[in-house]
Design a protein around this motif. Structure first.
Motif, PDB file in Angstrom:
ATOM      1  N   LEU A  38      40.841  23.274  29.866  1.00  0.00           N
ATOM      2  CA  LEU A  38      41.344  23.522  31.213  1.00  0.00           C
ATOM      3  C   LEU A  38      40.982  24.932  31.670  1.00  0.00           C
ATOM      4  CD1 LEU A  38      43.193  21.990  33.232  1.00  0.00           C
ATOM      5  CD2 LEU A  38      45.113  23.222  32.261  1.00  0.00           C
ATOM      6  N   ASN A  39      41.296  25.902  30.814  1.00  0.00           N
ATOM      7  CA  ASN A  39      40.992  27.288  31.166  1.00  0.00           C
ATOM      8  C   ASN A  39      39.490  27.543  31.236  1.00  0.00           C
ATOM      9  OD1 ASN A  39      43.474  28.401  31.701  1.00  0.00           O
ATOM     10  ND2 ASN A  39      43.926  28.799  29.554  1.00  0.00           N
ATOM     11  N   ILE A  41      37.371  25.670  32.682  1.00  0.00           N
ATOM     12  CA  ILE A  41      37.004  25.416  34.078  1.00  0.00           C
ATOM     13  C   ILE A  41      37.406  26.590  34.966  1.00  0.00           C
ATOM     14  CG2 ILE A  41      37.356  23.861  36.043  1.00  0.00           C
ATOM     15  CD1 ILE A  41      35.848  22.510  33.841  1.00  0.00           C
ATOM     16  N   TYR A  42      38.635  27.096  34.728  1.00  0.00           N
ATOM     17  CA  TYR A  42      39.062  28.259  35.510  1.00  0.00           C
ATOM     18  C   TYR A  42      38.127  29.446  35.297  1.00  0.00           C
ATOM     19  CZ  TYR A  42      43.550  26.244  36.943  1.00  0.00           C
ATOM     20  OH  TYR A  42      44.528  25.476  37.514  1.00  0.00           O
ATOM     21  N   VAL A  44      34.917  29.325  34.559  1.00  0.00           N
ATOM     22  CA  VAL A  44      33.669  29.077  35.282  1.00  0.00           C
ATOM     23  C   VAL A  44      33.855  29.417  36.769  1.00  0.00           C
ATOM     24  CG1 VAL A  44      32.016  27.313  35.999  1.00  0.00           C
ATOM     25  CG2 VAL A  44      32.917  27.290  33.669  1.00  0.00           C
ATOM     26  N   VAL A  45      34.973  28.914  37.341  1.00  0.00           N
ATOM     27  CA  VAL A  45      35.226  29.155  38.766  1.00  0.00           C
ATOM     28  C   VAL A  45      35.375  30.654  39.033  1.00  0.00           C
ATOM     29  CG1 VAL A  45      36.859  28.768  40.651  1.00  0.00           C
ATOM     30  CG2 VAL A  45      36.288  26.896  39.099  1.00  0.00           C
ATOM     31  N   GLU A  48      31.986  32.449  38.714  1.00  0.00           N
ATOM     32  CA  GLU A  48      31.132  32.112  39.858  1.00  0.00           C
ATOM     33  C   GLU A  48      31.561  32.878  41.103  1.00  0.00           C
ATOM     34  OE1 GLU A  48      29.490  27.595  38.938  1.00  0.00           O
ATOM     35  OE2 GLU A  48      31.272  27.820  40.182  1.00  0.00           O
ATOM     36  N   LYS A  49      32.891  32.972  41.305  1.00  0.00           N
ATOM     37  CA  LYS A  49      33.383  33.670  42.501  1.00  0.00           C
ATOM     38  C   LYS A  49      33.085  35.161  42.408  1.00  0.00           C
ATOM     39  CE  LYS A  49      36.934  30.795  44.444  1.00  0.00           C
ATOM     40  NZ  LYS A  49      38.348  30.465  44.483  1.00  0.00           N
ATOM     41  N   LYS A  54      26.194  30.264  41.184  1.00  0.00           N
ATOM     42  CA  LYS A  54      26.583  28.882  40.938  1.00  0.00           C
ATOM     43  C   LYS A  54      25.822  28.437  39.698  1.00  0.00           C
ATOM     44  CE  LYS A  54      28.634  25.042  42.416  1.00  0.00           C
ATOM     45  NZ  LYS A  54      29.122  24.757  41.059  1.00  0.00           N
ATOM     46  N   PHE A  55      26.550  28.077  38.665  1.00  0.00           N
ATOM     47  CA  PHE A  55      25.898  27.591  37.452  1.00  0.00           C
ATOM     48  C   PHE A  55      25.532  26.124  37.614  1.00  0.00           C
ATOM     49  CE2 PHE A  55      28.835  30.898  35.750  1.00  0.00           C
ATOM     50  CZ  PHE A  55      27.874  31.792  35.318  1.00  0.00           C
ATOM     51  N   THR A  56      24.487  25.711  36.932  1.00  0.00           N
ATOM     52  CA  THR A  56      24.179  24.273  36.948  1.00  0.00           C
ATOM     53  C   THR A  56      25.020  23.587  35.881  1.00  0.00           C
ATOM     54  OG1 THR A  56      22.438  24.387  35.297  1.00  0.00           O
ATOM     55  CG2 THR A  56      21.781  24.796  37.574  1.00  0.00           C
ATOM     56  N   THR A  57      25.175  22.285  36.050  1.00  0.00           N
ATOM     57  CA  THR A  57      25.926  21.497  35.082  1.00  0.00           C
ATOM     58  C   THR A  57      25.333  21.684  33.691  1.00  0.00           C
ATOM     59  OG1 THR A  57      26.172  19.919  36.865  1.00  0.00           O
ATOM     60  CG2 THR A  57      26.790  19.166  34.680  1.00  0.00           C
ATOM     61  N   ILE A  60      26.353  25.075  32.080  1.00  0.00           N
ATOM     62  CA  ILE A  60      27.739  25.106  31.618  1.00  0.00           C
ATOM     63  C   ILE A  60      27.868  24.370  30.288  1.00  0.00           C
ATOM     64  CG2 ILE A  60      30.107  24.357  32.148  1.00  0.00           C
ATOM     65  CD1 ILE A  60      29.350  24.700  35.148  1.00  0.00           C
TER      66      ILE A  60
ATOM     67  N   PHE B  13      44.899  20.543  36.904  1.00  0.00           N
ATOM     68  CA  PHE B  13      44.798  21.688  37.812  1.00  0.00           C
ATOM     69  C   PHE B  13      45.773  21.551  38.966  1.00  0.00           C
ATOM     70  CE2 PHE B  13      40.897  21.464  35.570  1.00  0.00           C
ATOM     71  CZ  PHE B  13      40.561  22.777  35.325  1.00  0.00           C
ATOM     72  N   SER B 170      29.488  19.595  39.728  1.00  0.00           N
ATOM     73  CA  SER B 170      29.315  20.037  38.356  1.00  0.00           C
ATOM     74  C   SER B 170      30.622  19.841  37.575  1.00  0.00           C
ATOM     75  CB  SER B 170      28.879  21.502  38.383  1.00  0.00           C
ATOM     76  OG  SER B 170      29.148  22.112  37.183  1.00  0.00           O
ATOM     77  N   ASN B 174      31.303  17.691  34.239  1.00  0.00           N
ATOM     78  CA  ASN B 174      31.733  18.380  33.028  1.00  0.00           C
ATOM     79  C   ASN B 174      33.165  18.096  32.632  1.00  0.00           C
ATOM     80  OD1 ASN B 174      29.463  19.744  32.124  1.00  0.00           O
ATOM     81  ND2 ASN B 174      29.679  21.301  33.723  1.00  0.00           N
TER      82      ASN B 174
END
Lengths: 75, 551
Positions: A38-39, A41-42, A44-45, A48-49, A54-57, A60, B13, B170, B174
């Motif tokens: 879960l974290n 994903i946070y 990555v976001v 990116e911000k 923007k990373f590609t799939t 990641i 989330f 993405s 993922n």
């Protein structure tokens, strides 16, 4: 871009809610208890911000350690 | 408060975002999250974790992208029936929920997000078996179900601003995360507003500045004929804003004016300018003078008798906004954009006026507050309270809850914060259940006096448990404080209890930070205090209370 581990560190501390966290290029998710899927994903976001990228799939999915994130950021 | 989230995507989330927001204002939150993609499993089995949790709210969030995947899996011949089958599925589950969780409210973000696949291009709307055709049909059936099930509350899932990235593909690949964290943050805010509205927290009044807020220019300097409204200058922006405000007023939001202006000049725009959409009769309280806006808003609050936290103040001047914010922290003061053309889209994007009920009665509210202003003026001319009450020629219609009043009764229970003994919130469905249960005595009061009608102003629910009665709910509109309505009601409750041969009535005061007004209500109704919050009365010892109301 020339982004260093010191630039990433505060993002990790904030997202993982651990101010004492020390990350190195060789740090992997398994080393940090708070770094779950879960974290991830946070993270990555947040990265990116912060760096307006923007990373590609594929990118990641291919990360094995913090160093890999830095490498992709500096491409 | 118990909240369950069920979804067909990774909902963690959404869960986390909603919990963080709820915790800001509530300490008693319990949340339940179903496993990944287990909506059907949770809802098919009435012994599932979801049903055992007995939530107050179920947030049922189906990803439209996931729905599209399901659509693709169905065989072509069945696709014209896709929406019908979907509707039957939702309807079946709603039936199960209504029966097994009768008090639970289901909040359902609709499939408002497009996810057009362009398989048929624009022609898809002429192809019954296309994804877009069926998706549109599904949203129509969700609207139908909302009319059919009183516990079902669909909500718009499409943000009114285009700046939000709804889906990050993405993340879908993922992490099965069908929505971006930013979108889920927006959605949780939107769901939060609905939940707060269920709990009685919503906006009731909008206080408006005039110059450069309701029209362009400064009427005192530029003159009536030169203000920008309608076709003059940038007047169209203000006209559109006024039309929207009028819609809000017709829905039941109170409009008030607070402006630094000469009163006559300010009012002349409303009375004489042909292109003004808002007229004087749309404004419940008109404050145009040179006093500080904070003082004027305090005056408006006294007349309307509603909490500052249910008011919104709109002003183009950042300095005025800051003064009001500093002096009255609870009032909402939106940070208006610079360009008047953006005022309305900005205000809409803030979704300030969330509600969970609507009745035609709401549109009467402005007139009632105008009558109240007249009563205030009249009462100042009379010195003896009893004489005043007599002279009002009050007449009440009191009955048990009637079906035509259900909406209004539910709404009263949701809106009232001050004269509310136990602050229990009831939905339409709850009220229906109570009406059909003979262990409850119910009372609703309509009141009018020589100045006009107040409409439904009070509701009482008394629960009978064997040989004792318990006051479950006592709510009254603050517009009729000190009119002796509560005395008359207590007399009637006692006589009903005598008919039922019940000799003890118990009461409880549950304090909140808003209902200090009824702290001593039960003592005033001749009940004996047992401990800090509990009261009791022996019916045979009751002496009827004095009142001034014909009924």
């Amino acid at each position: 871009m020339d982004i260093k581990i010191e630039d990433l560190s505060p993002i990790f501390c904030e997202v993982l809610e651990n101010d004492d966290l020390l990350i190195t290029e060789s740090t992997v998710a398994a080393d940090v208890p708070e770094w779950d899927s879960l974290n991830h994903i946070y993270l990555v976001v947040a990265i990116e911000k912060q760096f307006k990228v923007k990373f590609t799939t594929h990118q990641i999915q291919s990360w094995k350690c913090v160093g890999d994130i830095l490498t992709d950021l500096n491409k | 408060m118990k909240i369950a989230i069920i979804g067909n995507y990774a909902t963690q989330f959404f869960h986390k975002s909603l919990l963080r927001k709820l915790k800001k204002n509530h300490s008693d939150i319990q949340m339940y999250q179903s496993e990944f993609n287990t909506i059907d499993i949770e809802l098919l089995d009435i012994h599932s974790g979801l049903f055992q949790f007995e939530p107050d709210y179920i947030i049922w969030h189906e990803s439209t992208l996931g729905l599209r995947d399901t659509f693709y899996q169905s065989i072509t011949e069945n696709r014209v029936e896709f929406a019908l089958n979907y509707q039957a599925r939702i309807e079946g589950y709603l039936n199960t929920i209504s029966i097994n969780l009768p008090g639970t409210k289901v909040i359902f973000p609709n499939h408002g997000i497009n996810f057009d696949d362009k398989v048929f291009g624009n022609f898809s709307l002429k192809v019954e078996s296309s994804w877009m055709f069926q998706r549109n049909k599904i949203n129509t059936s969700i609207n139908q179900l909302a009319l059919q099930f009183s516990n079902f509350y669909p909500m718009e899932s499409q943000p009114s601003t285009n700046e939000l990235v709804v889906t990050d593909y993405s993340m879908v690949v993922n992490a099965e995360l069908h929505f971006s964290p930013d979108y889920l943050d927006w959605l949780s805010e939107s769901v939060l507003k609905t939940i707060e509205a269920f709990r009685g927290q919503f906006k009731k009044c909008i206080i408006l500045d005039l110059d450069n807020t309701l029209w362009g220019g400064i009427i005192g300097d530029d003159g009536l004929e030169n203000i920008h409204i309608g076709t003059l200058g940038i007047g169209k922006a203000f006209t559109r804003l006024q039309k929207w405000l009028k819609e809000l007023k017709n829905r039941g939001i109170i409009l008030a004016v607070c402006s630094k202006n000469n009163e006559d000049i300010a009012k002349s725009a409303f009375e004489q300018h042909p292109e003004m959409v808002l007229k004087l009769e749309d404004i419940a309280v008109f404050m145009a003078n040179w006093n500080s806006k904070a003082d004027n808003i305090n005056q408006i609050q006294k007349i309307l008798n509603i909490g500052f936290d249910s008011m919104v103040f709109i002003d183009d001047n950042p300095a005025e906004r800051e003064i009001v914010r500093t002096h009255i922290p609870k009032i909402l003061v939106p940070e208006l954009p610079l360009d008047p053309a953006d005022y309305l889209p900005f205000l809409i994007s803030q979704n300030i006026f969330e509600t969970v009920s609507y009745s035609n009665n709401d549109s009467e509210r402005t007139r009632q507050y105008q009558e109240e202003s007249k009563r205030v003026a009249f009462s100042q001319s009379i010195t003896n309270m009893d004489d005043y009450l007599l002279s009002l020629n009050m007449r009440a219609v009191i009955s048990n809850f009637q079906s035509f009043d259900i909406e209004r009764i539910a709404q009263l229970s949701q809106r009232s914060n001050q004269f509310n003994l136990r602050t229990k919130r009831y939905s339409i469905q709850d009220i229906e259940n109570i009406m059909n249960n003979e262990n409850y005595l119910t009372f609703s009061v309509h009141l009018h006096d020589k100045f006009g009608s107040y409409g439904l102003i009070s509701m009482v629910i008394v629960k009978i448990e064997e040989n004792t009665a318990f006051i479950d709910t006592w709510i009254m509109s603050c517009r009729v404080l000190k009119r002796t309505v509560e005395h008359l009601l207590m007399n009637l409750i006692v006589s009903k209890l005598i008919e039922r041969k019940i000799d003890i009535i118990k009461g409880e005061y549950l304090p909140t930070d808003k209902n200090m007004l009824v702290e001593h209500l039960l003592s005033e109704l001749a009940m004996d205090k047992l401990d800090e919050h509990n009261y009791q009365l022996k019916i045979s010892k009751y002496i009827p209370l004095k009142h001034f109301i014909n009924y």
